[in-house]
Design a protein around this motif. Structure first.
Motif, PDB file in Angstrom:
ATOM      1  N   GLU A 117      44.210  59.449 -10.840  1.00 12.03           N
ATOM      2  CA  GLU A 117      44.198  60.632  -9.977  1.00 12.03           C
ATOM      3  C   GLU A 117      42.784  60.976  -9.526  1.00 12.03           C
ATOM      4  O   GLU A 117      42.560  61.428  -8.400  1.00 12.03           O
ATOM      5  N   ASN A 126      41.275  66.189 -14.421  1.00  4.99           N
ATOM      6  CA  ASN A 126      42.348  66.082 -13.443  1.00  4.99           C
ATOM      7  C   ASN A 126      42.493  67.354 -12.605  1.00  4.99           C
ATOM      8  O   ASN A 126      41.916  68.401 -12.917  1.00  4.99           O
ATOM      9  N   SER A 200      49.787  55.834 -15.481  1.00  4.85           N
ATOM     10  CA  SER A 200      48.363  55.629 -15.217  1.00  4.85           C
ATOM     11  C   SER A 200      47.948  54.188 -15.484  1.00  4.85           C
ATOM     12  O   SER A 200      47.197  53.586 -14.715  1.00  4.85           O
TER      13      SER A 200
END
Length: 366
Positions: A117, A126, A200
């Motif tokens: 991200e 994040n 991820s």
């Protein structure tokens, strides 16, 4: 007796937001708050205790919070999460909004690989935690504060040591832990954290140009797999835990070409029978099915009965031994069938089964 209700906790992002708010309040109001209220990203709020707070100068303060993950098993449970806040009113025109800058300090990892991200070069904080910090800072400012620049440096004193217990290095996050949280709340035994890690890991592998991954259920099966495939890059090994269906569907969604599922026999049996989340499978039903396969493939009724009465899948594997490869192959083929189905027939699946010393007892082939 009723099951004990598990206690929820709060994320590292919530802890960082609370530390930032406490430090800023100390500067603006010259008070030392014992607690601060933080709004979650989903709904509701929580009062977070302040662990330590120091005014370092007229415009700099530092606060820390002890992260409480509730009853969820979490590497960062009881970790100290802090924020150093610096306030400056220079170069901010009157009538404009205050500027909030968020940086990573000691113990906060830095992203080095694409696919996450946060882009490479940025601190591993994040978007959810960033929004929580922004909100907490603006709540502390209130509506009457003059415009100013608020610099928030998030730090984790033991972040480097904690990161060694995570998969951060493989994901390309170096120098510390990630500041995470999509809601701000840690729900005990929730699936969110693990599935986010799987997503991820797959995203990093795909962004690195890989179209093949090896899925294992834990560190031991991964170590054996790495010996089998020494030519593969570290990011091509993905630990999926119990999340068989989710991992396969996500790999298909990300357009991987090939997945190798490499597991010990116990997990293999569950996967071969199409159990989407392998932790929840009832062992008696699985052993009944395995016993039926044993009877069909070997014709040995007594052996099948022994498998049916086995204590565990490992015990059943010991009973089958080296003399009944057809039964082991049936399990391996079942993995391929169900993994392919979970992926929507969109990728090629190879299955490998290890014995409990790490030797390969089945391989569906290249």
């Amino acid at each position: 007796m009723a099951n004990k209700r598990l206690r929820s906790g709060f994320t590292t992002g919530t802890a960082a937001a609370a530390a930032a708010k406490a430090a800023l309040l100390a500067l603006l109001r010259e008070e030392i708050p014992q607690t601060v209220r933080i709004d979650f990203l989903s709904e509701g709020s929580a009062v977070i205790p302040v662990h330590r707070l120091d005014r370092l100068s007229r415009n700099v303060a530092r606060a820390t919070v002890i992260k409480d993950a509730g009853d969820d098993p979490d590497v960062t449970h009881r970790a100290e999460i802090g924020a150093t806040v610096t306030v400056s009113s220079t170069a901010i025109p009157s009538g404009t909004d205050s500027v909030v800058q968020i940086r990573g300090g000691k113990g906060v990892g830095r992203v080095t690989k694409p696919g996450l991200e946060v882009p490479p070069g940025e601190p591993a904080i994040n978007s959810g935690p960033r929004r929580m910090i922004q909100t907490a800072v603006r709540q502390a400012l209130g509506s009457d504060a003059p415009p100013m620049t608020i610099d928030v440096e998030v730090f984790v004193p033991d972040g480097v040591q904690l990161a060694r217990k995570t998969l951060n290095a493989r994901l390309g996050i170096v120098g510390g832990i990630s500041i995470l949280g999509t809601t701000g709340i840690v729900k005990p035994m929730s699936h969110d954290a693990y599935t986010a890690t799987i997503r991820s890991a797959l995203s990093v592998a795909r962004a690195s140009g890989r179209d093949r991954v090896v899925m294992t259920t834990g560190r031991r099966s991964e170590r054996h797999s790495q010996l089998c495939f020494p030519d593969l890059a570290e990011e091509q090994f993905v630990q999926i835990g119990d999340y068989f269906q989710f991992a396969m569907a996500t790999a298909a969604e990300m357009a991987f070409r090939r997945v190798i599922v490499a597991v010990f026999f116990g997990k293999a049996v569950k996967m071969s029978m199409g159990v989407p989340h392998t932790h929840a499978a009832r062992s008696t039903l699985l052993l009944d099915r395995l016993a039926d396969w044993t009877d069909e493939l070997t014709g040995q009724t007594q052996l099948a009965a022994a498998v049916r009465k086995a204590n565990t899948a490992r015990h059943a594997f010991e009973l089958l031994g080296d003399g009944h490869p057809a039964v082991i192959a049936k399990v391996g083929q079942g993995i391929v069938t169900h993994a392919t189905a979970f992926a929507g027939q969109k990728l090629s699946v190879r299955s490998m089964i290890f014995d409990y010393q790490g030797a390969i007892v089945y391989d569906s082939g290249v």
